[in-house]
Design a protein around this motif. Structure first.
Motif, PDB file in Angstrom:
ATOM      1  N   GLN A  35     -36.639 -91.607  29.399  1.00  0.00           N
ATOM      2  CA  GLN A  35     -36.019 -92.674  30.185  1.00  0.00           C
ATOM      3  C   GLN A  35     -36.851 -93.951  30.085  1.00  0.00           C
ATOM      4  N   LEU A  36     -36.196 -95.084  30.220  1.00  0.00           N
ATOM      5  CA  LEU A  36     -36.851 -96.379  30.028  1.00  0.00           C
ATOM      6  C   LEU A  36     -38.082 -96.545  30.912  1.00  0.00           C
ATOM      7  N   GLU A  37     -37.976 -96.070  32.148  1.00  0.00           N
ATOM      8  CA  GLU A  37     -39.095 -96.272  33.080  1.00  0.00           C
ATOM      9  C   GLU A  37     -40.308 -95.419  32.735  1.00  0.00           C
ATOM     10  N   LEU A  38     -40.165 -94.453  31.820  1.00  0.00           N
ATOM     11  CA  LEU A  38     -41.287 -93.610  31.412  1.00  0.00           C
ATOM     12  C   LEU A  38     -41.956 -94.114  30.139  1.00  0.00           C
ATOM     13  N   LYS A  39     -41.164 -94.689  29.243  1.00  0.00           N
ATOM     14  CA  LYS A  39     -41.625 -94.980  27.881  1.00  0.00           C
ATOM     15  C   LYS A  39     -42.966 -95.699  27.828  1.00  0.00           C
ATOM     16  N   ILE A  40     -43.082 -96.774  28.536  1.00  0.00           N
ATOM     17  CA  ILE A  40     -44.296 -97.592  28.477  1.00  0.00           C
ATOM     18  C   ILE A  40     -45.174 -97.365  29.704  1.00  0.00           C
ATOM     19  N   ALA A  41     -44.572 -97.404  30.893  1.00  0.00           N
ATOM     20  CA  ALA A  41     -45.356 -97.283  32.126  1.00  0.00           C
ATOM     21  C   ALA A  41     -46.077 -95.938  32.214  1.00  0.00           C
ATOM     22  N   LYS A  42     -45.477 -94.878  31.651  1.00  0.00           N
ATOM     23  CA  LYS A  42     -46.072 -93.541  31.750  1.00  0.00           C
ATOM     24  C   LYS A  42     -46.605 -93.044  30.407  1.00  0.00           C
ATOM     25  N   PHE A  43     -46.687 -93.912  29.401  1.00  0.00           N
ATOM     26  CA  PHE A  43     -47.067 -93.475  28.063  1.00  0.00           C
ATOM     27  C   PHE A  43     -48.428 -92.760  28.074  1.00  0.00           C
ATOM     28  N   ASP A  44     -49.445 -93.396  28.616  1.00  0.00           N
ATOM     29  CA  ASP A  44     -50.781 -92.797  28.620  1.00  0.00           C
ATOM     30  C   ASP A  44     -50.817 -91.516  29.454  1.00  0.00           C
ATOM     31  N   TYR A  45     -50.088 -91.508  30.572  1.00  0.00           N
ATOM     32  CA  TYR A  45     -50.019 -90.296  31.389  1.00  0.00           C
ATOM     33  C   TYR A  45     -49.438 -89.139  30.581  1.00  0.00           C
ATOM     34  N   LEU A  46     -48.350 -89.404  29.827  1.00  0.00           N
ATOM     35  CA  LEU A  46     -47.687 -88.350  29.058  1.00  0.00           C
ATOM     36  C   LEU A  46     -48.588 -87.810  27.947  1.00  0.00           C
ATOM     37  N   ILE A  47     -49.381 -88.678  27.350  1.00  0.00           N
ATOM     38  CA  ILE A  47     -50.330 -88.230  26.329  1.00  0.00           C
ATOM     39  C   ILE A  47     -51.380 -87.327  26.967  1.00  0.00           C
ATOM     40  N   LYS A  48     -51.857 -87.708  28.131  1.00  0.00           N
ATOM     41  CA  LYS A  48     -52.861 -86.878  28.823  1.00  0.00           C
ATOM     42  C   LYS A  48     -52.254 -85.535  29.240  1.00  0.00           C
ATOM     43  N   TYR A  49     -51.023 -85.568  29.702  1.00  0.00           N
ATOM     44  CA  TYR A  49     -50.351 -84.328  30.097  1.00  0.00           C
ATOM     45  C   TYR A  49     -50.244 -83.393  28.889  1.00  0.00           C
ATOM     46  N   TYR A  50     -49.773 -83.924  27.767  1.00  0.00           N
ATOM     47  CA  TYR A  50     -49.668 -83.123  26.538  1.00  0.00           C
ATOM     48  C   TYR A  50     -51.044 -82.579  26.143  1.00  0.00           C
ATOM     49  N   HIS A  51     -52.064 -83.411  26.192  1.00  0.00           N
ATOM     50  CA  HIS A  51     -53.400 -83.003  25.781  1.00  0.00           C
ATOM     51  C   HIS A  51     -53.895 -81.824  26.623  1.00  0.00           C
ATOM     52  N   GLY A  52     -53.657 -81.879  27.923  1.00  0.00           N
ATOM     53  CA  GLY A  52     -54.071 -80.780  28.790  1.00  0.00           C
ATOM     54  C   GLY A  52     -53.409 -79.465  28.404  1.00  0.00           C
ATOM     55  N   LYS A  53     -52.116 -79.520  28.111  1.00  0.00           N
ATOM     56  CA  LYS A  53     -51.385 -78.320  27.711  1.00  0.00           C
ATOM     57  C   LYS A  53     -51.828 -77.842  26.330  1.00  0.00           C
ATOM     58  N   ILE A  79     -54.877 -78.179  24.958  1.00  0.00           N
ATOM     59  CA  ILE A  79     -56.188 -77.546  25.089  1.00  0.00           C
ATOM     60  C   ILE A  79     -56.044 -76.156  25.709  1.00  0.00           C
ATOM     61  N   GLU A  80     -55.180 -76.054  26.701  1.00  0.00           N
ATOM     62  CA  GLU A  80     -54.922 -74.767  27.352  1.00  0.00           C
ATOM     63  C   GLU A  80     -54.472 -73.719  26.329  1.00  0.00           C
ATOM     64  N   SER A  81     -53.547 -74.107  25.441  1.00  0.00           N
ATOM     65  CA  SER A  81     -53.033 -73.165  24.447  1.00  0.00           C
ATOM     66  C   SER A  81     -54.041 -72.888  23.342  1.00  0.00           C
ATOM     67  N   LEU A  82     -54.768 -73.908  22.917  1.00  0.00           N
ATOM     68  CA  LEU A  82     -55.792 -73.693  21.884  1.00  0.00           C
ATOM     69  C   LEU A  82     -56.842 -72.692  22.357  1.00  0.00           C
ATOM     70  N   LYS A  83     -57.246 -72.812  23.605  1.00  0.00           N
ATOM     71  CA  LYS A  83     -58.247 -71.887  24.158  1.00  0.00           C
ATOM     72  C   LYS A  83     -57.677 -70.476  24.280  1.00  0.00           C
ATOM     73  N   LEU A  84     -56.424 -70.382  24.721  1.00  0.00           N
ATOM     74  CA  LEU A  84     -55.780 -69.076  24.848  1.00  0.00           C
ATOM     75  C   LEU A  84     -55.721 -68.361  23.501  1.00  0.00           C
ATOM     76  N   LEU A  85     -55.426 -69.122  22.442  1.00  0.00           N
ATOM     77  CA  LEU A  85     -55.282 -68.548  21.102  1.00  0.00           C
ATOM     78  C   LEU A  85     -56.599 -68.497  20.332  1.00  0.00           C
ATOM     79  N   LYS A  86     -57.691 -68.871  21.020  1.00  0.00           N
ATOM     80  CA  LYS A  86     -59.037 -68.804  20.428  1.00  0.00           C
ATOM     81  C   LYS A  86     -59.163 -69.649  19.146  1.00  0.00           C
ATOM     82  N   TYR A  87     -58.779 -70.909  19.287  1.00  0.00           N
ATOM     83  CA  TYR A  87     -58.944 -71.860  18.183  1.00  0.00           C
ATOM     84  C   TYR A  87     -60.411 -71.878  17.754  1.00  0.00           C
TER      85      TYR A  87
END
Length: 415
Positions: A301-319, A321-329
């Motif tokens: 949605q338009l209100e997310l694209k720019i205003a929440k861009f950095d938040y969404l990148i951080k959210y993805y990054h957290g998930k 790392i969680e999966s990489l650790k679970l799978l023993k990267y």
């Protein structure tokens, strides 16, 4: 008028895609099958919903041995009948999708299962044992389980965006671990479209020219020269080989991560319960920056694209790392800072996303919304581009995105 539309749909149904192709799948899914009572093919996608392949639904009415009846259906993907048919055939997208659905997704799901977590990434894939002269992908019809798309013109809200980013992070993590354990993916995964030659140069020039012509509508006339200069020398990202940057974290990208290629399932209370991938024809082994830019800029949605861009990148990054650790990267996990840096490095994706993909996503469905018109250099193509770039939805999105992209150096000529 209605008859003309029906005739057009019928013309898309090829004679070779007959009942016999699906019979082995029916025997597998219905061991107590007595007979097929009826078989019917129909196009699944509305106008403007699919540009690369034709997607058909194969509907069956079945009689079982106990005398009961059951309805079922499968999804079949085939080459288009249009002038773009040879191009699509040359891109190796069917080979890639067969590999991804048939080999990699089962491996990824097994990796999570071995780690104690049940994760599914997409519909069941049906491998045909028939020797065909035509390209064909057969998949489970997710509609039978209540999966559906979000209306693309509305965009994904925060709940759907986070859920999609989490599933992308899980897919990316498994693909990165597999790479370390089993080695490189096949050569065709080095780029989205495996074209033998660049047949899109005139299309890109026409697209950028029409895009820049609409800049006064976006309050962006002052950016026209920069975008035009950048566009004149930019390579086609869809055909480009993924760069191999020393130390960069790389994954198997979905490759065409816009909202129509994600399907959503809801529980009885209407709460989002599951996200599945479809259309894995353009996967590329590269930085996850590709999927992140693609999804966020084209489909939220338009209100997310720019205003929440950095938040969404951080959210993805957290998930991630969680999966990489679970799978023993076996390597050091990528930092949030390195992910942001990678998104800047792969900023060449921004222009094709905002000048080609985003206007298509925001456009209403119509008879004109197809690959042939998108690729046309004049006439129908000019009319289509005019509709895309003057669309009121496109205008408000471009007003938000263009200044942001320019501030990030997305249109800076550095070569």
């Amino acid at each position: 008028m209605v008859q003309e539309k029906e005739d057009s749909a019928i013309e898309q149904i090829p004679a070779w895609l007959d009942q016999q192709i699906f019979e082995p799948f029916l025997d597998r899914d219905f061991p107590d099958l007595k007979q097929i009572k009826s078989f019917r093919l129909e196009p699944t996608a509305g106008k403007g919903e699919n540009y690369t392949t034709i997607i058909m639904r194969a509907n069956f009415e079945l009689e079982l041995n106990d005398g009961s009846y059951e309805s079922t259906s499968y999804i079949a993907k085939i080459l288009p009948n249009s002038g773009n048919r040879e191009n699509v055939a040359s891109w190796k997208v069917f080979d890639k999708e067969r590999n991804t659905y048939g080999q990699y997704i089962p491996e990824f799901e097994q990796m999570y299962s071995d780690a104690g977590k049940k994760i599914s990434f997409g519909p069941r894939y049906y491998e045909s044992e028939l020797e065909l002269d035509e390209e064909l992908i057969v998949l489970e019809d997710l509609g039978k389980r209540g999966f559906r798309n979000v209306k693309r013109q509305n965009g994904l809200d925060i709940q759907h965006t986070e859920a999609t980013l989490e599933k992308l992070a899980q897919f990316h993590a498994a693909s990165a671990v597999r790479f370390e354990l089993k080695g490189a993916y096949p050569e065709e995964y080095n780029r989205n479209l495996c074209s033998g030659e660049d047949n899109f140069k005139e299309f890109r020039q026409a697209q950028v020219k029409a895009y820049v012509k609409a800049f006064p509508l976006y309050n962006a006339s002052h950016l026209a020269k920069d975008v035009e200069s950048y566009g004149s020398q930019a390579e086609d990202m869809f055909q480009a080989f993924a760069p191999k940057i020393e130390g960069e974290f790389r994954v198997l990208n979905h490759g065409d991560a816009w909202c129509n290629n994600f399907m959503y399932q809801y529980d009885e209370a209407g709460k989002l319960a599951e996200v599945y991938f479809v259309d894995l024809q353009m996967s590329r082994f590269s930085s996850p920056a590709q999927d992140l830019l693609y999804l966020i800029l084209s489909s939220t949605q338009l209100e997310l694209k720019i205003a929440k861009f950095d938040y969404l990148i951080k959210y993805y990054h957290g998930k991630l790392i969680e999966s990489l650790k679970l799978l023993k990267y076996p390597k050091a996990v990528p930092s949030l800072r390195s992910l942001h840096q990678s998104i800047f490095v792969h900023g060449d994706w921004i222009l094709p996303i905002v000048s080609i993909l985003l206007p298509v996503v925001l456009l209403d469905g119509s008879d004109d919304a197809n690959m042939d018109n998108l690729m046309d250099g004049d006439g129908a193509g000019d009319k289509f581009r005019n509709n895309m770039f003057k669309n009121p939805r496109t205008i408000i999105h471009q007003k938000e995105i263009l200044p942001w992209a320019h501030r990030r150096g997305a249109f800076e000529v550095t070569k």
